[in-house]
Design a protein around this motif. Structure first.
Motif, mmCIF file in Angstrom:
data_model
loop_
_atom_site.group_PDB
_atom_site.id
_atom_site.type_symbol
_atom_site.label_atom_id
_atom_site.label_comp_id
_atom_site.label_asym_id
_atom_site.label_seq_id
_atom_site.Cartn_x
_atom_site.Cartn_y
_atom_site.Cartn_z
ATOM 1 N N MET A 44 0.840 -1.208 0.000
ATOM 2 C CA MET A 44 0.000 0.000 0.000
ATOM 3 C C MET A 44 0.881 1.267 0.000
ATOM 4 S SD MET A 44 -2.878 1.183 2.770
ATOM 5 C CE MET A 44 -3.625 -0.417 2.917
ATOM 6 N N LEU A 45 0.358 2.292 -0.599
ATOM 7 C CA LEU A 45 1.094 3.565 -0.678
ATOM 8 C C LEU A 45 1.425 4.080 0.734
ATOM 9 C CD1 LEU A 45 0.180 6.524 -2.977
ATOM 10 C CD2 LEU A 45 0.547 6.936 -0.556
ATOM 11 N N GLU A 46 2.660 4.482 0.922
ATOM 12 C CA GLU A 46 3.054 5.055 2.214
ATOM 13 C C GLU A 46 3.211 6.570 2.075
ATOM 14 O OE1 GLU A 46 5.621 1.566 4.393
ATOM 15 O OE2 GLU A 46 6.642 2.819 2.922
ATOM 16 N N LEU A 47 2.485 7.285 2.933
ATOM 17 C CA LEU A 47 2.551 8.750 2.944
ATOM 18 C C LEU A 47 3.423 9.175 4.117
ATOM 19 C CD1 LEU A 47 1.634 11.695 2.420
ATOM 20 C CD2 LEU A 47 -0.472 11.164 3.662
ATOM 21 N N TYR A 48 4.553 9.775 3.798
ATOM 22 C CA TYR A 48 5.479 10.245 4.837
ATOM 23 C C TYR A 48 5.163 11.700 5.130
ATOM 24 C CZ TYR A 48 8.135 5.982 4.093
ATOM 25 O OH TYR A 48 8.502 4.658 4.013
ATOM 26 N N GLN A 49 4.747 11.946 6.365
ATOM 27 C CA GLN A 49 4.387 13.323 6.703
ATOM 28 C C GLN A 49 4.587 13.582 8.196
ATOM 29 O OE1 GLN A 49 0.297 14.189 5.880
ATOM 30 N NE2 GLN A 49 -0.511 12.556 7.132
ATOM 31 N N PHE A 50 4.514 14.862 8.562
ATOM 32 C CA PHE A 50 4.683 15.242 9.965
ATOM 33 C C PHE A 50 3.464 14.786 10.771
ATOM 34 C CE2 PHE A 50 6.882 18.727 7.559
ATOM 35 C CZ PHE A 50 8.172 18.327 7.878
ATOM 36 N N PRO A 51 3.655 14.558 12.071
ATOM 37 C CA PRO A 51 2.499 14.191 12.891
ATOM 38 C C PRO A 51 1.542 15.376 13.046
ATOM 39 C CG PRO A 51 4.488 14.414 14.243
ATOM 40 C CD PRO A 51 4.914 14.626 12.835
ATOM 41 N N PRO A 52 0.255 15.094 13.276
ATOM 42 C CA PRO A 52 -0.706 16.200 13.413
ATOM 43 C C PRO A 52 -0.570 16.923 14.760
ATOM 44 C CG PRO A 52 -1.793 14.072 13.713
ATOM 45 C CD PRO A 52 -0.360 13.777 13.399
ATOM 46 N N HIS A 53 -0.923 18.193 14.765
ATOM 47 C CA HIS A 53 -0.944 18.992 16.003
ATOM 48 C C HIS A 53 -2.152 19.909 15.968
ATOM 49 C CE1 HIS A 53 3.082 17.842 17.265
ATOM 50 N NE2 HIS A 53 3.543 18.147 16.071
ATOM 51 N N TYR A 54 -2.511 20.418 17.136
ATOM 52 C CA TYR A 54 -3.546 21.445 17.247
ATOM 53 C C TYR A 54 -4.886 21.016 16.641
ATOM 54 C CZ TYR A 54 -0.064 25.093 18.525
ATOM 55 O OH TYR A 54 0.891 25.854 19.133
ATOM 56 N N GLY A 55 -5.123 19.705 16.514
ATOM 57 C CA GLY A 55 -6.413 19.253 15.976
ATOM 58 C C GLY A 55 -6.567 19.478 14.487
ATOM 59 N N ILE A 56 -5.466 19.810 13.813
ATOM 60 C CA ILE A 56 -5.512 20.014 12.357
ATOM 61 C C ILE A 56 -4.817 18.807 11.720
ATOM 62 C CG2 ILE A 56 -4.675 21.521 10.491
ATOM 63 C CD1 ILE A 56 -5.240 23.757 12.137
ATOM 64 N N PRO A 57 -5.319 18.291 10.604
ATOM 65 C CA PRO A 57 -4.682 17.093 10.035
ATOM 66 C C PRO A 57 -3.173 17.247 9.860
ATOM 67 C CG PRO A 57 -6.726 17.535 8.891
ATOM 68 C CD PRO A 57 -6.527 18.680 9.850
ATOM 69 N N ASN A 58 -2.728 18.427 9.426
ATOM 70 C CA ASN A 58 -1.285 18.647 9.372
ATOM 71 C C ASN A 58 -0.960 20.128 9.360
ATOM 72 O OD1 ASN A 58 1.643 18.274 8.540
ATOM 73 N ND2 ASN A 58 0.878 16.181 8.619
ATOM 74 N N LEU A 59 0.028 20.534 10.146
ATOM 75 C CA LEU A 59 0.411 21.956 10.164
ATOM 76 C C LEU A 59 1.191 22.306 8.901
ATOM 77 C CD1 LEU A 59 1.382 22.781 13.866
ATOM 78 C CD2 LEU A 59 -0.752 23.217 12.667
ATOM 79 N N SER A 60 1.611 21.306 8.151
ATOM 80 C CA SER A 60 2.206 21.584 6.838
ATOM 81 C C SER A 60 1.085 21.566 5.807
ATOM 82 C CB SER A 60 3.232 20.508 6.466
ATOM 83 O OG SER A 60 3.393 20.487 5.057
ATOM 84 N N PRO A 61 0.826 22.710 5.148
ATOM 85 C CA PRO A 61 -0.246 22.707 4.148
ATOM 86 C C PRO A 61 0.034 21.723 3.010
ATOM 87 C CG PRO A 61 0.811 24.883 4.286
ATOM 88 C CD PRO A 61 1.447 24.028 5.341
ATOM 89 N N PHE A 62 1.317 21.466 2.738
ATOM 90 C CA PHE A 62 1.649 20.539 1.639
ATOM 91 C C PHE A 62 1.249 19.111 2.017
ATOM 92 C CE2 PHE A 62 4.740 24.057 1.551
ATOM 93 C CZ PHE A 62 4.395 24.612 0.334
ATOM 94 N N CYS A 63 1.519 18.734 3.278
ATOM 95 C CA CYS A 63 1.137 17.397 3.739
ATOM 96 C C CYS A 63 -0.384 17.280 3.774
ATOM 97 C CB CYS A 63 1.705 17.120 5.130
ATOM 98 S SG CYS A 63 3.511 17.047 5.180
ATOM 99 N N MET A 64 -1.025 18.313 4.294
ATOM 100 C CA MET A 64 -2.488 18.243 4.417
ATOM 101 C C MET A 64 -3.151 18.184 3.043
ATOM 102 S SD MET A 64 -5.079 20.574 6.604
ATOM 103 C CE MET A 64 -6.840 20.460 6.292
ATOM 104 N N LYS A 65 -2.602 18.950 2.095
ATOM 105 C CA LYS A 65 -3.139 18.935 0.734
ATOM 106 C C LYS A 65 -3.064 17.533 0.137
ATOM 107 C CE LYS A 65 -0.675 21.292 -2.273
ATOM 108 N NZ LYS A 65 0.308 21.508 -3.372
#
Ligand SMILES: N[C@@H](CCC(=O)N[C@@H](CS)C(=O)NCC(=O)O)C(=O)O
Length: 233
Positions: free
Chosen positions: A1-22
């Protein structure tokens, strides 16, 4: 399965990096199955940044290049019913958000004294004191130099926020009363727009960018609509 490497979520937002969240939003919009690999150190990333993916023999970095590849690999374009003009507009807005508004957002978190103590505690608060002092200095210096290299960091605080506010107004004006960016159906640009609006509206942080977004009820409703559709969990 596809693995998505991204930062862990914070502040109740899926990701503080807009690129990861996008990217994660795009995966959910298209139904491509994935598993998340949480990353805090980007040195192993193909381009030294998050997000990146591994999918069988394929390793790709950069949210837009990843989405381009996945559209082909999974026959997963969600823009096929758009006109050439709408696609052109999507591309222009994506560039505005990822290449300009992003830097106002970065400034608001890493350079604005209103947010920096909170952001610093969030990212570095668990480190031993001596290490925390060194690492936060190095990280902040890097961000300062990136902001300067981009050009955004050469502007005054007022200018940086005014530029970001104009970008937010442009998004709000184009969205108007439509449920999604191009009308009744979500398309690729909605993943990008959501990731900025949700990040700018982070409840725990404040900035003139947030004040501007909060002035536009259509943006708040859009954030809520997109979040309940794609990130109800
Ligand atoms: N153009 C890239 C930008 C990705 C990017 O800037 N990611 C940032 C987080 S928002 C990052 O990984 N920064 C870590 C670093 O520069 O070391 C994309 O679309 O994925």
């Amino acid at each position: 399965m596809l693995e998505l490497y991204q930062f862990p979520p914070h502040y109740g937002i899926p990701n503080l990096s807009p690129f990861c969240m996008k990217l994660e939003c795009f995966l959910r919009m298209t139904g491509i199955e994935y598993t998340v690999v949480s990353v805090t150190d980007t040195r192993k990333a193909p381009k030294g940044k998050c997000p990146y993916i591994k999918d069988g023999d394929l390793t790709v970095g950069d949210s837009e290049l990843i989405i381009d590849q996945l559209e082909k690999r999974y026959n997963a374009s969600i823009d096929e019913n758009l006109t050439a003009q709408q696609r052109a507009l999507s591309r222009a807005f994506q560039g505005m958000l990822d290449e300009r508004l992003y830097w106002s957002l970065v400034y608001s978190r890493w350079r604005d004294p209103v947010n920096w103590p909170k952001v610093e505690a969030l990212f570095f608060g668990k480190l031993p004191w001596a290490m925390r002092t060194i690492i936060r200095k190095v990280a902040q210096k890097q961000i300062k130099s990136q902001l300067h290299g981009h050009g955004m960091g050469r502007h005054s605080t007022d200018e940086i926020y005014a530029i970001g506010q104009e970008d937010i107004i442009a998004v709000a004006d184009y969205l108007a009363e439509k449920p999604f960016f191009h009308g009744d159906t979500p398309t690729r640009i909605d993943a990008c727009v959501l990731s900025y609006i949700a990040n700018i509206l982070t409840p725990q942080l404040g900035s003139p960018l947030k004040d501007e977004a909060e002035n536009h009820t259509n943006l708040i409703a859009y954030r809520d609509r997109m979040m309940s559709r794609y990130f109800a969990d």
